[in-house]
Design a protein around this motif. Structure first.
Motif, PDB file in Angstrom:
ATOM      1  N   PHE A 142       0.833  -1.202   0.000  1.00 50.67           N
ATOM      2  CA  PHE A 142       0.000   0.000   0.000  1.00 50.67           C
ATOM      3  C   PHE A 142       0.867   1.252   0.000  1.00 50.67           C
ATOM      4  CE2 PHE A 142      -2.549   3.271   2.113  1.00 50.67           C
ATOM      5  CZ  PHE A 142      -3.766   3.174   1.445  1.00 50.67           C
ATOM      6  N   THR A 143       1.930   1.243   0.813  1.00 47.66           N
ATOM      7  CA  THR A 143       2.834   2.395   0.910  1.00 47.66           C
ATOM      8  C   THR A 143       3.578   2.629  -0.394  1.00 47.66           C
ATOM      9  OG1 THR A 143       3.137   1.931   3.273  1.00 47.66           O
ATOM     10  CG2 THR A 143       4.731   3.413   2.233  1.00 47.66           C
ATOM     11  N   GLN A 144       4.047   1.562  -1.042  1.00 48.79           N
ATOM     12  CA  GLN A 144       4.769   1.699  -2.309  1.00 48.79           C
ATOM     13  C   GLN A 144       3.883   2.305  -3.389  1.00 48.79           C
ATOM     14  OE1 GLN A 144       6.199  -2.234  -3.198  1.00 48.79           O
ATOM     15  NE2 GLN A 144       8.056  -2.003  -1.955  1.00 48.79           N
ATOM     16  N   ILE A 145       2.624   1.862  -3.437  1.00 51.82           N
ATOM     17  CA  ILE A 145       1.695   2.381  -4.435  1.00 51.82           C
ATOM     18  C   ILE A 145       1.474   3.874  -4.231  1.00 51.82           C
ATOM     19  CG2 ILE A 145      -0.725   2.344  -5.177  1.00 51.82           C
ATOM     20  CD1 ILE A 145      -0.657  -0.700  -4.660  1.00 51.82           C
ATOM     21  N   TRP A 146       1.247   4.287  -2.987  1.00 46.96           N
ATOM     22  CA  TRP A 146       1.017   5.701  -2.708  1.00 46.96           C
ATOM     23  C   TRP A 146       2.272   6.528  -2.918  1.00 46.96           C
ATOM     24  CZ3 TRP A 146      -2.853   9.045  -1.949  1.00 46.96           C
ATOM     25  CH2 TRP A 146      -4.143   8.507  -1.851  1.00 46.96           C
ATOM     26  N   ASN A 147       3.420   5.991  -2.557  1.00 45.22           N
ATOM     27  CA  ASN A 147       4.671   6.723  -2.772  1.00 45.22           C
ATOM     28  C   ASN A 147       4.899   6.973  -4.259  1.00 45.22           C
ATOM     29  OD1 ASN A 147       5.405   7.035  -0.112  1.00 45.22           O
ATOM     30  ND2 ASN A 147       6.677   5.200  -0.050  1.00 45.22           N
ATOM     31  N   ALA A 148       4.681   5.930  -5.080  1.00 47.51           N
ATOM     32  CA  ALA A 148       4.858   6.078  -6.523  1.00 47.51           C
ATOM     33  C   ALA A 148       3.880   7.104  -7.077  1.00 47.51           C
ATOM     34  CB  ALA A 148       4.667   4.728  -7.210  1.00 47.51           C
ATOM     35  N   THR A 149       2.642   7.066  -6.604  1.00 47.56           N
ATOM     36  CA  THR A 149       1.624   7.998  -7.075  1.00 47.56           C
ATOM     37  C   THR A 149       1.960   9.424  -6.688  1.00 47.56           C
ATOM     38  OG1 THR A 149      -0.102   6.321  -6.921  1.00 47.56           O
ATOM     39  CG2 THR A 149      -0.821   8.618  -6.939  1.00 47.56           C
ATOM     40  N   MET A 150       2.264   9.648  -5.417  1.00 53.24           N
ATOM     41  CA  MET A 150       2.515  11.005  -4.945  1.00 53.24           C
ATOM     42  C   MET A 150       3.763  11.598  -5.587  1.00 53.24           C
ATOM     43  SD  MET A 150       1.336  10.980  -0.907  1.00 53.24           S
ATOM     44  CE  MET A 150       2.519   9.735  -0.355  1.00 53.24           C
ATOM     45  N   THR A 151       4.753  10.751  -5.876  1.00 51.81           N
ATOM     46  CA  THR A 151       5.974  11.237  -6.513  1.00 51.81           C
ATOM     47  C   THR A 151       5.731  11.578  -7.975  1.00 51.81           C
ATOM     48  OG1 THR A 151       7.361   9.907  -5.027  1.00 51.81           O
ATOM     49  CG2 THR A 151       8.367  10.667  -7.074  1.00 51.81           C
ATOM     50  N   GLU A 152       5.043  10.681  -8.700  1.00 54.09           N
ATOM     51  CA  GLU A 152       4.841  10.881 -10.129  1.00 54.09           C
ATOM     52  C   GLU A 152       3.817  11.967 -10.426  1.00 54.09           C
ATOM     53  OE1 GLU A 152       3.974   7.163 -12.027  1.00 54.09           O
ATOM     54  OE2 GLU A 152       5.659   6.144 -11.079  1.00 54.09           O
ATOM     55  N   VAL A 153       2.736  11.995  -9.653  1.00 56.48           N
ATOM     56  CA  VAL A 153       1.671  12.967  -9.899  1.00 56.48           C
ATOM     57  C   VAL A 153       1.942  14.279  -9.172  1.00 56.48           C
ATOM     58  CG1 VAL A 153      -0.845  13.313  -9.830  1.00 56.48           C
ATOM     59  CG2 VAL A 153       0.084  11.029 -10.141  1.00 56.48           C
ATOM     60  N   HIS A 154       2.898  14.256  -8.247  1.00 54.89           N
ATOM     61  CA  HIS A 154       3.252  15.412  -7.415  1.00 54.89           C
ATOM     62  C   HIS A 154       2.038  15.872  -6.608  1.00 54.89           C
ATOM     63  CE1 HIS A 154       6.010  18.444  -6.046  1.00 54.89           C
ATOM     64  NE2 HIS A 154       5.170  19.424  -6.372  1.00 54.89           N
ATOM     65  N   CYS A 155       1.585  14.974  -5.745  1.00 52.93           N
ATOM     66  CA  CYS A 155       0.443  15.268  -4.898  1.00 52.93           C
ATOM     67  C   CYS A 155       0.682  14.649  -3.523  1.00 52.93           C
ATOM     68  CB  CYS A 155      -0.843  14.717  -5.517  1.00 52.93           C
ATOM     69  SG  CYS A 155      -0.808  12.922  -5.815  1.00 52.93           S
ATOM     70  N   CYS A 156      -0.194  14.985  -2.598  1.00 52.36           N
ATOM     71  CA  CYS A 156      -0.018  14.522  -1.212  1.00 52.36           C
ATOM     72  C   CYS A 156      -1.353  14.080  -0.643  1.00 52.36           C
ATOM     73  CB  CYS A 156       0.566  15.648  -0.366  1.00 52.36           C
ATOM     74  SG  CYS A 156       0.580  15.294   1.410  1.00 52.36           S
ATOM     75  N   GLY A 157      -1.475  12.812  -0.267  1.00 49.57           N
ATOM     76  CA  GLY A 157      -2.709  12.306   0.299  1.00 49.57           C
ATOM     77  C   GLY A 157      -3.848  12.339  -0.708  1.00 49.57           C
ATOM     78  N   LEU A 158      -5.055  12.093  -0.226  1.00 48.45           N
ATOM     79  CA  LEU A 158      -6.218  12.160  -1.108  1.00 48.45           C
ATOM     80  C   LEU A 158      -6.700  13.609  -1.228  1.00 48.45           C
ATOM     81  CD1 LEU A 158      -8.166  10.399  -2.788  1.00 48.45           C
ATOM     82  CD2 LEU A 158      -9.706  10.442  -0.821  1.00 48.45           C
ATOM     83  N   ASN A 159      -6.861  14.286  -0.084  1.00 48.44           N
ATOM     84  CA  ASN A 159      -7.311  15.677  -0.072  1.00 48.44           C
ATOM     85  C   ASN A 159      -6.125  16.638   0.053  1.00 48.44           C
ATOM     86  OD1 ASN A 159     -10.288  15.149   0.040  1.00 48.44           O
ATOM     87  ND2 ASN A 159      -9.674  14.091   1.899  1.00 48.44           N
ATOM     88  N   ASN A 160      -5.261  16.407   1.053  1.00 45.60           N
ATOM     89  CA  ASN A 160      -4.038  17.176   1.263  1.00 45.60           C
ATOM     90  C   ASN A 160      -3.248  16.508   2.391  1.00 45.60           C
ATOM     91  OD1 ASN A 160      -5.234  18.157   3.763  1.00 45.60           O
ATOM     92  ND2 ASN A 160      -6.380  19.593   2.484  1.00 45.60           N
ATOM     93  N   TYR A 161      -2.233  17.195   2.886  1.00 45.33           N
ATOM     94  CA  TYR A 161      -1.360  16.580   3.890  1.00 45.33           C
ATOM     95  C   TYR A 161      -2.081  16.233   5.190  1.00 45.33           C
ATOM     96  CZ  TYR A 161      -1.176  20.888   6.671  1.00 45.33           C
ATOM     97  OH  TYR A 161      -1.496  21.959   7.457  1.00 45.33           O
TER      98      TYR A 161
END
Length: 247
Positions: A142-161
Motif C-alpha cells: 500500500f505504501t509503495q503504491i502511494w509513494n509512486a503515485t505522490m511522486t509521479e503525480v506530485h500530490c499529497c494524500g487524497l485531499n491534502n497533507y
C-alpha cells in the motif's frame, strides 16, 4: 422462413454465441491472472503502466477488482459457451439473468455517479482517508503504491497533507511523507512538516478527477460499447432459449 433456413440461422447464432463467450471466458482468465500478478507484485505493474495506473491504484485495490471482474467474466463465459454448446435452457437463462443483473448495476452506478457526484466524492474520501491513516507506512505494498503515485503525480494524500494527521506514519516518523513538502527547500528524505510559507503540494483527488474528466469521452464510448454487447448477448441468449422451446 423454411425449416432448413431456421435451422441454419439457429446454428449460426449458436456458433457465434459459443465463440463470443469463449472470448469472454479467456478474457476473464486473463484478468484473473493480471489481478493475481498485481496482488503479488504491484510495483512491476506500476513500472509498466505508469502514472495513470498508480492514480487508479491509490483509490481502488486494482488487484481485487481485477480478480472479481475476471471471476465474473469466467462465470459468464462458461454459462454462455457451455449453455449454447449443450443447448441447455437452464444455463442460457442463468446467463441471461447474470448479464441482466450486471447491466442494471452498471446503469444504476452511472446514474449515481452523474446525479450524486458530491455524495460519491464524500464516500470515496470516507473510505480512502481511514486507509491512509491505518495502512500508509504499515503495509509495504500500500505504501509503495502511494509513494509512486505522490511522486509521479506530485500530490499529497487524497485531499491534502492533513490526511496523514494522527496516522500510523505520523506517529512513527513524527512528520508527513516527504512528498507532502517542497523537498527542494527542505532536503528531507524520510518525513517533513508543513512548510511555513505553505509550499505544500495539493491532494491527489483533484488530479484523479482531472484524469477522469480528460478521458471521459473515451470512458463513455467504452461503457456504451459494453452496454451494447450486453444487450446483444441477452437478445441472443433469449433467442436461443425460445428456439429450444420450439425444438
Amino acid at each position: 422462413l423454411s425449416p432448413g433456413a431456421k435451422m441454419g440461422c439457429f446454428t449460426f447464432i449458436k456458433v457465434m454465441m459459443i465463440l463470443f463467450n469463449l472470448a469472454i471466458f479467456l478474457s476473464g482468465g486473463t484478468l484473473l491472472g493480471v489481478g493475481i500478478w498485481v496482488k503479488v507484485d504491484g510495483e512491476s505493474f506500476l513500472k509498466i503502466f505508469g502514472t495513470l495506473s498508480s492514480s487508479i491504484l491509490q483509490v481502488v485495490n486494482v488487484a481485487y477488482l481485477l480478480i472479481v471482474i475476471g471471476a465474473i467474466l469466467l462465470v459468464i463465459g462458461f454459462l454462455g459457451c457451455y449453455g449454447a454448446q449443450k443447448e441447455s435452457k437452464c444455463l442460457l437463462m442463468m446467463f441471461f439473468s447474470v448479464v441482466l443483473i450486471i447491466f442494471i448495476a452498471e446503469v444504476a452506478a452511472a446514474v449515481v455517479a452523474l446525479v450524486f457526484t458530491g455524495l460519491a466524492e464524500m464516500l470515496l474520501t470516507g473510505l480512502v482517508t481511514p486507509l491512509l491513516k491505518e495502512k500508509y507506512g504499515a503495509d509495504e505494498g500500500f505504501t509503495q503504491i502511494w509513494n509512486a503515485t505522490m511522486t509521479e503525480v506530485h500530490c499529497c494524500g487524497l485531499n491534502n497533507y492533513t490526511d496523514f494527521n494522527n496516522s500510523y506514519f505520523y506517529e512513527t516518523h513524527h512528520g508527513f511523507p516527504p512528498q507532502c513538502c517542497d523537498m527542494q527547500d527542505w532536503g528531507i528524505t524520510t518525513s517533513c512538516h508543513p512548510h511555513p510559507c505553505g509550499c505544500l503540494v495539493q491532494g491527489c483527488f483533484k488530479q484523479i478527477l482531472e484524469e477522469i474528466r480528460t478521458n471521459a469521452g473515451v470512458a463513455g464510448g467504452v461503457a456504451a460499447g459494453i452496454a451494447a454487447l450486453e444487450i446483444a448477448a441477452m437478445a441472443v441468449s433469449m433467442y436461443l432459449y425460445c428456439q429450444l422451446d420450439e425444438k
